[in-house]
Write an enzyme that holds these catalytic residues in place. Structure first.
Site, short mmCIF file in Angstrom:
data_model
loop_
_atom_site.label_atom_id
_atom_site.label_comp_id
_atom_site.label_asym_id
_atom_site.label_seq_id
_atom_site.Cartn_x
_atom_site.Cartn_y
_atom_site.Cartn_z
N GLU A 35 0.10 0.58 -2.68
CA GLU A 35 -1.14 0.09 -3.26
C GLU A 35 -2.17 1.23 -3.11
O GLU A 35 -2.35 1.75 -2.01
CB GLU A 35 -1.64 -1.15 -2.52
CG GLU A 35 -2.93 -1.66 -3.13
CD GLU A 35 -3.49 -2.92 -2.49
OE1 GLU A 35 -2.92 -3.40 -1.50
OE2 GLU A 35 -4.52 -3.40 -2.99
N ARG A 261 9.22 -2.13 9.84
CA ARG A 261 8.17 -1.12 9.73
C ARG A 261 8.29 -0.09 10.80
O ARG A 261 8.74 -0.38 11.90
CB ARG A 261 6.82 -1.77 10.05
CG ARG A 261 6.20 -2.45 9.01
CD ARG A 261 4.80 -2.94 9.33
NE ARG A 261 4.35 -3.33 8.03
CZ ARG A 261 3.49 -2.68 7.30
NH1 ARG A 261 2.85 -1.65 7.77
NH2 ARG A 261 3.21 -3.06 6.10
N LYS A 271 -3.81 1.03 7.09
CA LYS A 271 -4.84 1.70 6.30
C LYS A 271 -6.22 1.15 6.64
O LYS A 271 -7.20 1.88 6.67
CB LYS A 271 -4.56 1.48 4.80
CG LYS A 271 -3.45 2.37 4.29
CD LYS A 271 -3.24 2.20 2.80
CE LYS A 271 -2.33 1.04 2.52
NZ LYS A 271 -1.82 0.98 1.15
P1 ATP Z 1 -0.91 -0.80 5.42
O1 ATP Z 1 -0.71 -1.95 6.33
O2 ATP Z 1 -0.98 0.50 6.14
O3 ATP Z 1 -2.04 -0.98 4.47
P2 ATP Z 1 0.85 -1.54 3.33
O4 ATP Z 1 2.21 -2.08 3.57
O5 ATP Z 1 -0.20 -2.49 2.94
O6 ATP Z 1 0.43 -0.69 4.57
P3 ATP Z 1 1.45 -0.38 0.82
O7 ATP Z 1 0.67 0.62 0.05
O8 ATP Z 1 1.53 -1.75 0.30
O9 ATP Z 1 0.88 -0.38 2.29
O10 ATP Z 1 2.90 0.17 1.12
C1 ATP Z 1 3.75 0.82 0.21
C2 ATP Z 1 5.14 0.76 0.73
O11 ATP Z 1 5.22 1.40 2.00
C3 ATP Z 1 5.59 -0.67 0.92
O12 ATP Z 1 6.89 -0.79 0.42
C4 ATP Z 1 5.53 -0.86 2.41
O13 ATP Z 1 6.47 -1.79 2.83
C5 ATP Z 1 5.81 0.53 2.93
N1 ATP Z 1 5.20 0.71 4.25
C6 ATP Z 1 3.91 0.60 4.58
N2 ATP Z 1 3.72 0.77 5.90
C7 ATP Z 1 4.95 0.99 6.43
C8 ATP Z 1 5.44 1.24 7.75
N3 ATP Z 1 4.62 1.29 8.81
N4 ATP Z 1 6.76 1.44 7.90
C9 ATP Z 1 7.59 1.41 6.85
N5 ATP Z 1 7.21 1.18 5.59
C10 ATP Z 1 5.90 0.97 5.37
MG MG Z 2 -1.00 -3.45 1.48
#
Ligand code: ATP
Ligand code: MG
Length: 560
Positions: A35, A261, A271
């Site tokens: 995102e 994760r 983030k």
């Molecule tokens: P955040 O909690 O940091 O905002 P998010 O999951 O909301 O992370 P996205 O931009 O939606 O961030 O993530 C893009 C991809 O990266 C998704 O497929 C998500 O599952 C993966 N991802 C995000 N954080 C992790 C993590 N700590 N370990 C493994 N994969 C991750």
């Molecule tokens: Mg997200």
């Protein structure tokens, strides 16, 4: 990429192997779906290496898709930085980057299809009522009074929603599934909401936006994704993923597979939290070298290969855990140990004056760039009457374990001669400011002729030609292993996560380029910071120390 030799095996690859063997798929197609609401961090790298790595190893493809259904939080700047980071990590996506917003038209049509099938309805309940009616894990939910509105009326209401006739929050479109499902996400989830917001890709075209769960599965299917890999928190949502695809006219049905994760000790990954750190000035920005963002790691001196290697070493499972910082550090240390040229820097200088060296003279000495790799060549360093050495490499007296310079004893200057310390000069506080010594001109590149043994070696730079430099020495940003679990997160920040030192580097480093890595002999791995270019002076970031200091600290803590 060159490093596909060590193909990791994990449960996801086993599923893929089976799907290829059974003929379910002939080609593997994955995607990385960030995102664009922030910068990428090391957690994303795990997902990037997994998705792009699978595409590479199976000669399939991987899409980069911006999951951009929330126009309020997203920005085109983030889109650009994400593209840059993925490319920097060494991966190329299939075709152009995609956007979920590319599919808003189709998504809308699928929502209409669900309404036509009696599987979606417009609900005017307000947010709080809706929350209450959802029930709890123990209590089933309650059907909304709008659940049985006729198909015709729902079609018209959704049309009016789309035309902007309703206010934000006034109504939403919900899937009609099961208010008593044990999975909360199946209790008539909202799939479309009203948002009068400008979107970075579609402008002002839409005032209704699809929700993530509805969008994601359809985007995957439209792109022909075979395996949709996501993190464990979407495990329950898999029911909804499958329900949507089972109930619309679409042929492709990707398989969602969840993995755990990445959590890293002494760091935060979300983030949202990193944003707060930046906004409150706890760090200098998203690319602060203490932040585990890709931009921060890059600035800190991590290489793409070291991050890919880290992701391979941690593996992919369904088990939640916290990875030790030392794992990450070992990866960059291994890389730089092999690849970073050596150089000399003195971070806490005192003067060393060679009494028997002519004041007017200097000479250029040859210094190998790598002790074990002659292919990396050598450079010339200036030797002169006045040098700088590290304050802690000199003692007026010390026992035999101290293999450095001691008064009346000898030590070898790295890449140069053997010197004997004769006397010192001190300031009014009694601190040594200058050490006077004698050098043995017959010891360049060889042991003393009379067979005396000189065990210690210390580094130095010429006071004549060395360049002044700032060193930014980093420690972990937080003092506790799992800061995200703390109530007062910021009270656990490490006040000494950045220590500035001012010293000197050998003159050759005046030509260093931003991000170029060096091993400063006996000190650690450093790279030139981007501020150096801006400020016109030499500033080096510590990437990592020479040895694993965590292991020692952790042992000590455990013992206490
Ligand atoms: P955040 O909690 O940091 O905002 P998010 O999951 O909301 O992370 P996205 O931009 O939606 O961030 O993530 C893009 C991809 O990266 C998704 O497929 C998500 O599952 C993966 N991802 C995000 N954080 C992790 C993590 N700590 N370990 C493994 N994969 C991750
Ligand atoms: Mg997200």
């Amino acid at each position: 990429m060159a490093d596909t030799e060590h193909r990791p095996s994990n449960f996801i690859r086993q599923i893929i192997d089976k799907d290829l063997a059974s003929g379910k798929h002939t080609q593997v197609h994955t995607r990385f779906p960030p995102e664009p609401n922030g910068f990428l961090h090391i957690g994303h790298a795990k997902s990037i290496v997994l998705n792009f790595g699978i595409a590479e190893d199976y000669q399939g493809s991987c899409n980069l898709r911006f999951d951009d259904t929330n126009p309020l939080k997203e920005k085109v700047d983030y889109v650009e930085s994400i593209k840059k980071d993925v490319a920097w990590l060494g991966y190329g996506w299939e075709g152009e980057p995609r956007y979920s917003s590319n599919y808003f038209e189709q998504l809308h049509a699928y929502a209409v299809e669900l309404i036509e099938k009696g599987l979606a309805y417009v609900d005017f309940s307000d947010k709080d009522v809706m929350r209450e009616m959802r029930g709890t894990l123990k209590e089933p939910g309650v059907n909304s009074q709008y659940r049985d509105t006729s198909v015709e009326e729902n079609l018209e209401l959704f049309q009016r929603m789309t035309a902007g006739e309703f206010q934000e929050g006034e109504c939403s479109l919900r899937a009609k599934i099961d208010m008593s499902s044990p999975f909360m996400c199946m209790r008539d989830p909202v799939i479309y909401r009203v948002r009068f917001a400008h979107h970075h890709q579609t402008g002002d075209k839409w005032c209704v936006y699809p929700m993530y769960d509805f969008t994601h599965c359809i985007s995957d299917a439209l792109e022909g994704i075979t395996h949709s890999l996501c993190t464990l928190e979407f495990q329950d949502n898999r029911r909804l993923y499958d329900w949507v695809l089972d109930n619309i006219s679409i042929d492709c049905h990707p398989q969602q597979i969840e993995f755990s994760r990445l959590n890293l000790q002494y760091a935060v990954m979300s983030k949202r939290i990193i944003n707060t750190l930046v906004e409150e000035g706890k760090v200098t920005g998203w690319d602060d070298p203490r932040v585990p963002s890709i931009a921060g790691l890059r600035r800190r001196g991590y290489t793409p290969a070291s991050i890919r290697e880290f992701c391979r070493r941690i593996g992919v499972t369904k088990m939640d855990n916290q990875v030790e910082m030392s794992m990450l550090e070992a990866c960059i240390r291994d890389d730089l140990n092999e690849n970073a040229p050596r150089a000399m820097a003195v971070m806490e200088p005192i003067k060393l004056v060679i009494d028997n060296y002519p004041a007017a003279e200097t000479e250029l000495l040859d210094a190998p760039n790598h002790p074990n790799n002659p292919d990396m060549g050598s450079r010339q360093v200036t030797f002169s009457k006045e040098l700088y050495i590290e304050r802690e490499d000199f003692r007026e007296s010390a026992n035999k374990k101290f293999k450095r310079l001691v008064l009346d004893k000898e030590v070898r200057l790295r890449n140069a001669y053997v010197v004997r310390a004769d006397r010192v000069e001190k300031d009014s506080d009694g601190n040594v400011t200058t050490v006077y010594c004698t050098y043995d001109p017959d010891t360049l590149g060889k042991d003393p002729a009379d067979g005396r043994k000189v065990k210690g070696v210390i580094h130095w730079v010429s006071a004549e030609t060395a360049k002044a430099a700032e060193f930014r020495v980093y420690d972990r940003l937080f003092q506790v292993p799992n800061p995200a679990a703390e109530e007062e997160l910021f009270s656990t920040l490490n006040p000494e996560s950045l220590i500035l030192k001012k010293g000197y580097v050998e003159a050759n480093l005046a030509a260093a380029e931003v991000q170029q890595a060096f091993q400063f002999e006996r000190l650690g791995y450093y790279c030139l910071d981007q501020d150096a270019e801006k400020e016109g002076r030499l500033i080096f970031n510590q990437t990592v120390g020479l040895r694993d200091s965590w292991a020692k600290i952790e042992q000590q803590q455990a013992a206490e």
